[in-house]
Design an enzyme around this catalytic site. Structure first.
Site, short mmCIF file in Angstrom:
data_model
loop_
_atom_site.label_atom_id
_atom_site.label_comp_id
_atom_site.label_asym_id
_atom_site.label_seq_id
_atom_site.Cartn_x
_atom_site.Cartn_y
_atom_site.Cartn_z
N HIS A 143 28.07 16.29 0.71
CA HIS A 143 26.60 16.75 0.32
C HIS A 143 26.81 17.34 -0.65
O HIS A 143 26.24 17.40 -1.94
CB HIS A 143 25.55 17.55 1.24
CG HIS A 143 25.00 15.85 1.96
ND1 HIS A 143 23.88 15.31 1.18
CD2 HIS A 143 25.07 16.42 3.46
CE1 HIS A 143 23.49 14.31 2.81
NE2 HIS A 143 24.28 15.02 3.81
N GLU A 148 18.94 -5.25 -4.44
CA GLU A 148 19.87 -4.72 -3.33
C GLU A 148 20.06 -4.74 -1.60
O GLU A 148 21.73 -4.26 -1.52
CB GLU A 148 19.21 -3.03 -2.58
CG GLU A 148 18.24 -2.08 -3.65
CD GLU A 148 17.01 -0.83 -2.91
OE1 GLU A 148 17.41 0.06 -2.91
OE2 GLU A 148 15.88 -1.84 -2.65
N ASP A 174 23.36 0.35 -2.75
CA ASP A 174 23.18 -0.62 -1.23
C ASP A 174 23.65 -1.43 -1.33
O ASP A 174 24.42 -2.17 -0.49
CB ASP A 174 21.48 -0.46 -1.24
CG ASP A 174 20.97 0.47 -0.53
OD1 ASP A 174 21.70 1.31 0.33
OD2 ASP A 174 19.53 0.96 -0.62
N CYS A 187 19.99 0.30 -12.23
CA CYS A 187 20.19 1.76 -12.08
C CYS A 187 20.78 2.26 -11.00
O CYS A 187 20.59 3.35 -10.38
CB CYS A 187 18.17 1.49 -11.43
SG CYS A 187 17.80 0.80 -10.24
#
Length: 539
Positions: free
Chosen positions: A188, A429, A453, A500
């Site tokens: 993160h 995806e 994904d 994207c």
């Protein structure tokens, strides 16, 4: 001169003094308390304060790095509300008659060990999060402030590791670069550093020593190298490379207003991804042709109830209006997996990435879906709007969606509410969607390939799992073949196809994507001009 190697999170070169960041140590001791109920009240007040801090952090992160990167603070807040966690702490205080600091620390360690032993990668990753929230509560109980960054001049931070909250709270004008001994490129903190455009190295083979504090250093994010007290020759060379990078970035600004056309005449659209209303400034400043992915989840996260139709309409209208006719592609809500909102009433799942999420929620709870669709269609009267639906795997799903869309349009028409012509598309995806893309293409106006994904589902690898980094290959032939197949099937049906996901910003694949015939790439706004430059030098 000392030289250390790490993994680069963001390319770039930083030169300055090192700031050895050390966390303030706790000073509490285990104590026996006489009034256990008063101690529980003390814990609850600290927990409530911690939740308030996380709310503030979420809003700060939302403004600085967007909704997707801010979600970690929402996850932390939900963990602080977890009944098992809270009741375990209270039971410890009552049973052992101990102070709250001890009970929170012991419970946090027990829960962390429990998460670490789980088979599911997502749940194992929560081990560090439960320690983080426990440390936050203990700090508040002790009355300690965060360690913070105390410097008058910009510095290179050297730390064992940084938590997301530490990263987001620091004064970014005082940070030249970040170097950590631990961490991964998918952590993160690394994601936040990339979003903030701070050159960073993680997993660096350097010992964190106070002796380094204040010493001259160079962080080379191109080669993944840290130089401490660099020799004059090295320093001069890195200053030269730094100036070249700065000059190149200035040259990129000259491409504003230019076309995305190769030397041999091939063109491609460059759109921007965004996660909240504030991102429009970055989209416009970097001259994106439109918004290729407007993540709508920011409207649903960090709150206690569903956003109203009016709240959603106001947000969509603002973005659509400010884009002044440029296309805005809004992705319908993608709640689920690691994007949690308690009021949705989602069950805990063993494998949430493969569970009840995104379009599956929308089709099972159509009133939530219709509220969002009404808001989007109303906003479409103020500009050019397209809608795309995530996690599609079948033609049947698309036909159900189109049926609901027609109901919404009929309802708006009956009420005399105007709306524009809205193009409908889907995200590719999953391998399933790519494989049946020929059939799916007959039902929609465009495809947008979500490579993040698509890659992890194709390779069966959780991209957040640090241990699996050596196996994760976004350039895997299987992934590229699925992308190419999707483009071919889309074009066969006469629809346009874009990307994207993060792979769209990988300039080593730009020429490959052009050769495949992709019509559009949607990337973070800061990558628009870099990709335009790459495209204009092909052919």
């Amino acid at each position: 001169m000392e030289i250390f190697r790490g993994k680069s999170v963001l390319q770039g070169i930083a030169i300055g003094k090192l700031y050895v960041y050390e966390k303030k140590e706790s000073s509490w001791t285990k104590q026996t308390v006489q009034d256990v109920e008063a101690e529980i009240v003390r814990f609850q007040k600290a927990r409530e304060n911690a939740i308030g801090e996380l709310d503030d952090l979420y809003q700060d992160a939302l403004a600085q790095v967007g909704e997707e990167n801010a979600m970690i603070f929402d996850v932390h807040k939900m963990m602080l509300d977890d009944l098992d966690y809270v009741e375990a702490i209270e039971a410890c205080i009552r049973t052992d008659s101990v102070n709250a600091e001890y009970a929170v620390t012991v419970t946090g360690e027990e829960f962390s060990a429990m998460f670490s032993a789980m088979d599911d990668d997502y749940m194992r990753a929560r081990a560090a999060d439960v320690l983080d929230i426990s440390s936050r509560v203990v700090r508040i109980l002790e009355g300690r402030d965060d360690a913070g960054l105390h410097t008058k001049e910009p510095v290179i931070i050297l730390a064992d590791d940084l938590s997301p909250s530490e990263t987001i709270q620091m004064d970014k004008t005082k940070i030249l670069a970040v170097v950590t001994k631990h961490g991964s490129a998918n952590s993160h903190t690394a994601i936040l550093a990339r979003s903030l455009n701070i050159p960073s190295l993680v997993n660096t083979d350097v010992e964190i020593s106070k002796e380094y504090h204040g010493k001259e250093a160079v962080v080379d994010g191109v080669t993944g190298t840290l130089f401490i007290e660099p020799e004059a020759e090295v320093l001069d060379q890195k200053k030269k490379e730094q100036a070249e990078i700065k000059e190149k970035n200035e040259r990129l600004k000259l491409l504003i207003g230019k076309e995305n056309v190769t030397k041999d005449g091939r063109s491609i659209k460059l759109y921007a991804n965004m996660g909240n209303v504030e991102d429009v400034d970055k989209v416009l400043a970097n001259d994106a042709g439109g918004i290729g992915l407007f993540r709508s989840e920011f409207l649903y996260l960090g709150r206690d109830d569903f956003p109203t139709e009016e709240e959603q309409f106001a947000a969509y209208k603002e973005v659509v209006s400010r884009m002044e006719g440029k296309k805005v592609i809004i992705r319908t809500l993608d709640i689920g997996a690691d994007k949690k909102a308690d009021y949705f009433g989602l069950d805990v799942e063993e494998n949430p990435a493969l569970g009840y999420r995104a379009i599956r929620i929308c089709l099972m709870q159509p009133e939530i879906f219709k509220t969002q669709l009404r808001a989007i269609y109303r906003a479409s009267a103020f500009g050019t709007v397209s809608i795309m639906f995530p996690m599609i795997i079948s033609v049947e799903e698309i036909r159900k969606i189109k049926g609901i869309v027609e109901e919404v349009k009929e309802e708006l028409t009956r009420k005399g509410i105007s709306f524009g012509a809205v193009e409908l598309g889907i995200m590719i995806e999953t391998p399933a969607a790519a494989i049946v893309s020929e059939e799916l293409a007959k039902e929609v106006g465009f495809f947008s390939i979500g490579t993040n994904d698509l890659t992890q589902y194709t390779l069966a690898i959780d991209r957040q799992n640090q241990k699996l980094e050596p196996f994760y290959d976004s350039h895997h032939p299987a992934v590229l073949k699925l992308i190419e197949m999707t483009v071919q099937n889309g074009h066969k049906a006469g629809i346009w196809v874009g990307i994207c996901g993060e792979l769209g910003a990988d300039d080593t694949l730009t020429e490959t994507f052009l050769d495949m015939g992709l019509d559009e790439l949607s990337v973070s706004p800061t990558y628009i001009l870099k990709l335009r430059d790459r495209i204009r030098n092909i052919g």
